[in-house]
Write an enzyme that holds these catalytic residues in place. Structure first.
Site, short mmCIF file in Angstrom:
data_model
loop_
_atom_site.label_atom_id
_atom_site.label_comp_id
_atom_site.label_asym_id
_atom_site.label_seq_id
_atom_site.Cartn_x
_atom_site.Cartn_y
_atom_site.Cartn_z
N ARG A 225 8.85 -1.19 -2.17
CA ARG A 225 9.23 -0.04 -2.98
C ARG A 225 10.63 -0.28 -3.55
O ARG A 225 11.48 -0.90 -2.90
CB ARG A 225 9.25 1.24 -2.13
CG ARG A 225 7.88 1.79 -1.78
CD ARG A 225 7.12 2.30 -3.00
NE ARG A 225 5.82 2.86 -2.68
CZ ARG A 225 4.65 2.20 -2.81
NH1 ARG A 225 4.63 0.96 -3.25
NH2 ARG A 225 3.50 2.80 -2.52
N HIS A 273 4.96 -3.39 -11.30
CA HIS A 273 4.23 -2.81 -10.16
C HIS A 273 2.73 -3.14 -10.23
O HIS A 273 1.88 -2.26 -10.23
CB HIS A 273 4.45 -1.28 -10.10
CG HIS A 273 4.14 -0.71 -8.73
ND1 HIS A 273 4.82 0.36 -8.19
CD2 HIS A 273 3.23 -1.05 -7.78
CE1 HIS A 273 4.34 0.65 -6.99
NE2 HIS A 273 3.36 -0.20 -6.72
P1 NDP Z 1 1.38 -1.40 7.11
O1 NDP Z 1 1.63 0.00 7.52
O2 NDP Z 1 0.08 -2.03 7.45
O3 NDP Z 1 2.54 -2.34 7.70
C1 NDP Z 1 3.87 -1.97 7.73
C2 NDP Z 1 4.66 -3.01 8.51
O4 NDP Z 1 6.06 -2.67 8.43
C3 NDP Z 1 4.31 -3.05 10.00
O5 NDP Z 1 4.31 -4.38 10.45
C4 NDP Z 1 5.45 -2.28 10.65
O6 NDP Z 1 5.76 -2.67 11.98
C5 NDP Z 1 6.59 -2.65 9.75
N1 NDP Z 1 7.68 -1.66 9.83
C6 NDP Z 1 7.64 -0.34 9.53
N2 NDP Z 1 8.83 0.24 9.76
C7 NDP Z 1 9.64 -0.74 10.22
C8 NDP Z 1 10.99 -0.76 10.63
N3 NDP Z 1 11.74 0.34 10.64
N4 NDP Z 1 11.50 -1.93 11.05
C9 NDP Z 1 10.75 -3.07 11.08
N5 NDP Z 1 9.45 -3.10 10.69
C10 NDP Z 1 8.90 -1.95 10.27
O7 NDP Z 1 1.64 -1.44 5.53
P2 NDP Z 1 0.95 -2.39 4.44
O8 NDP Z 1 1.12 -3.79 4.86
O9 NDP Z 1 -0.43 -1.93 4.14
O10 NDP Z 1 1.84 -2.05 3.14
C11 NDP Z 1 3.24 -2.22 3.15
C12 NDP Z 1 3.84 -1.58 1.90
O11 NDP Z 1 3.54 -2.36 0.75
C13 NDP Z 1 3.29 -0.20 1.51
O12 NDP Z 1 3.89 0.82 2.29
C14 NDP Z 1 3.68 -0.10 0.05
O13 NDP Z 1 4.96 0.48 -0.08
C15 NDP Z 1 3.73 -1.54 -0.41
N6 NDP Z 1 2.67 -1.85 -1.39
C16 NDP Z 1 3.04 -2.32 -2.63
C17 NDP Z 1 2.07 -2.62 -3.55
C18 NDP Z 1 2.47 -3.19 -4.88
O14 NDP Z 1 1.59 -3.35 -5.74
N7 NDP Z 1 3.70 -3.55 -5.10
C19 NDP Z 1 0.64 -2.45 -3.28
C20 NDP Z 1 0.37 -1.98 -1.94
C21 NDP Z 1 1.37 -1.68 -1.05
P3 NDP Z 1 4.69 -2.51 13.18
O15 NDP Z 1 3.60 -3.52 12.88
O16 NDP Z 1 5.46 -2.86 14.38
O17 NDP Z 1 4.19 -1.10 13.12
C1 OXD Z 2 0.32 1.14 -3.10
C2 OXD Z 2 0.92 0.68 -4.35
O1 OXD Z 2 1.03 1.66 -2.25
O2 OXD Z 2 0.18 0.48 -5.33
O3 OXD Z 2 -0.90 0.96 -2.95
O4 OXD Z 2 2.13 0.49 -4.43
#
Ligand code: NDP
Ligand code: OXD
Length: 310
Positions: A225, A273
């Site tokens: 983000r 994006h």
């Molecule tokens: P998940 O919820 O599956 O994974 C999030 C990861 O971040 C987990 O490993 C979690 O740790 C870790 N995490 C969360 N908070 C912290 C913290 N404070 N410190 C360290 N690690 C942390 O999310 P996704 O993989 O599905 O997606 C990640 C992000 O990607 C989405 O939230 C979105 O913002 C972005 N995204 C962007 C897109 C784009 O087109 N640019 C498309 C889709 C998503 P733990 O495993 O220990 O819980």
């Molecule tokens: C999502 C994105 O969160 O598109 O899926 O960023």
């Protein structure tokens, strides 16, 4: 029972087609035309208008149209007692992995240098980089980060992961967890990929203090983000040479305003994006499943922990 599509910035057509294909019997209402608000039992949201909730007293659950739910949590009027689900879809994972691998390789294989040379019609091979000197650090080892790790390790990169809780992942050389291990993780990350959810704990995490802990000439890929990144700190780090470059897919303001300094920065690659766009055809199946689960009083698939904000 009715499914409300409350996504003002998205074209509803492919979603309606996907929902109808998954179950022709689902009654869908598309905001702002909601003739039967009392029937609404399930709402799908993307950048929704706030303060709508009193209109839908029979709402049982909410789903994000994407993987992230930060856009939903920004709504101070959100009914917090309702379960919230997000999209977890193999297509979303594959697409993100393709993007990050491309971003990492174009830097590692010097495509930026050769593009500049091409503009000047120069034929000047540079020595290939040593892959052992380019470990990749992935912030966020969730659905997306863990597949990115798999793909980069298969290409021969040393991959480190950083998450809240430690991971046992075959692609990781080291799993770093929690804020206490962040400095060691950063020290080991010549290329840094941000795939964290946007939460109170991660907002602004890509800042001057973090850049200063990376090896010299590190490269940043932010696909999470825009609000993870402090704009002026990135510009300073690029100008001082602390960072070699950045590939950015997400921004604080989208579309990125024409006057934004990122547009013309020679060391920044920008995409609008598109790293991974939810595929309505496949994701609609999950939305319909959750709609039926909510109506039956069953737990949803892929719910988020509202206390953790992801
Ligand atoms: P998940 O919820 O599956 O994974 C999030 C990861 O971040 C987990 O490993 C979690 O740790 C870790 N995490 C969360 N908070 C912290 C913290 N404070 N410190 C360290 N690690 C942390 O999310 P996704 O993989 O599905 O997606 C990640 C992000 O990607 C989405 O939230 C979105 O913002 C972005 N995204 C962007 C897109 C784009 O087109 N640019 C498309 C889709 C998503 P733990 O495993 O220990 O819980
Ligand atoms: C999502 C994105 O969160 O598109 O899926 O960023």
């Amino acid at each position: 029972m009715s499914l409300l599509f409350l996504c003002p910035t998205k074209d509803p057509a492919p979603w309606l087609a996907g929902i109808k294909a998954a179950d022709p019997g689902v009654d869908v209402q598309v905001w702002p035309e909601v003739p039967r608000p009392l029937d609404v039992s399930f709402a799908v949201l993307w950048q929704h208008p706030h303060n709508q909730w009193d209109l839908f007293p029979n709402l049982k659950a909410i789903a994000s149209l994407g993987a992230g739910i930060d856009h939903i949590l920004q709504d101070p009027t959100l009914p917090r007692h309702l379960p919230v689900a997000r999209i977890v879809d193999p297509n979303l994972v594959t697409s993100m992995t393709q993007y990050v691998v491309t971003a990492v390789l174009q830097h590692f294989r010097d495509f930026g240098i050769y593009r500049q040379q091409q503009a000047k019609k120069l034929w000047q091979p540079v020595l290939p980089r040593d892959i052992a000197a380019f470990p990749v650090g992935i912030m966020g080892m969730g659905m997306l980060g863990s597949d990115v790790a798999r793909a980069l390790a298969a290409l021969g990169f040393t991959v480190h992961g950083w998450s809240r809780r430690p991971k046992k992942h075959p692609a990781l050389t080291t799993s770093f967890a929690g804020t206490s291990m962040l400095p060691a993780f950063l020290k080991s990350s010549r290329m840094l990929v941000c795939l964290l959810p946007l939460t109170d704990a991660t907002r602004g995490i890509l800042n001057a203090d973090l850049f200063a802990q990376l090896p010299a000439n590190a490269y940043l890929v932010n696909v999470a983000r825009g609000a993870h990144l402090v704009t002026s700190d990135l510009l300073d780090a690029l100008d001082s040479g602390a960072l070699a470059g950045a590939c950015l897919d997400v921004f604080n303001e989208e579309p990125l305003p024409a006057e934004h300094p990122f547009w013309e920065h020679p060391q920044i690659t920008i995409t609008p994006h598109i790293a991974s766009i939810t595929n309505p055809q496949t994701a609609a199946v999950q939305v319909v499943t959750n709609y039926h689960r909510a109506n039956a009083g069953e737990p949803l698939l892929h719910t988020v922990d509202l206390a953790q904000q992801y």
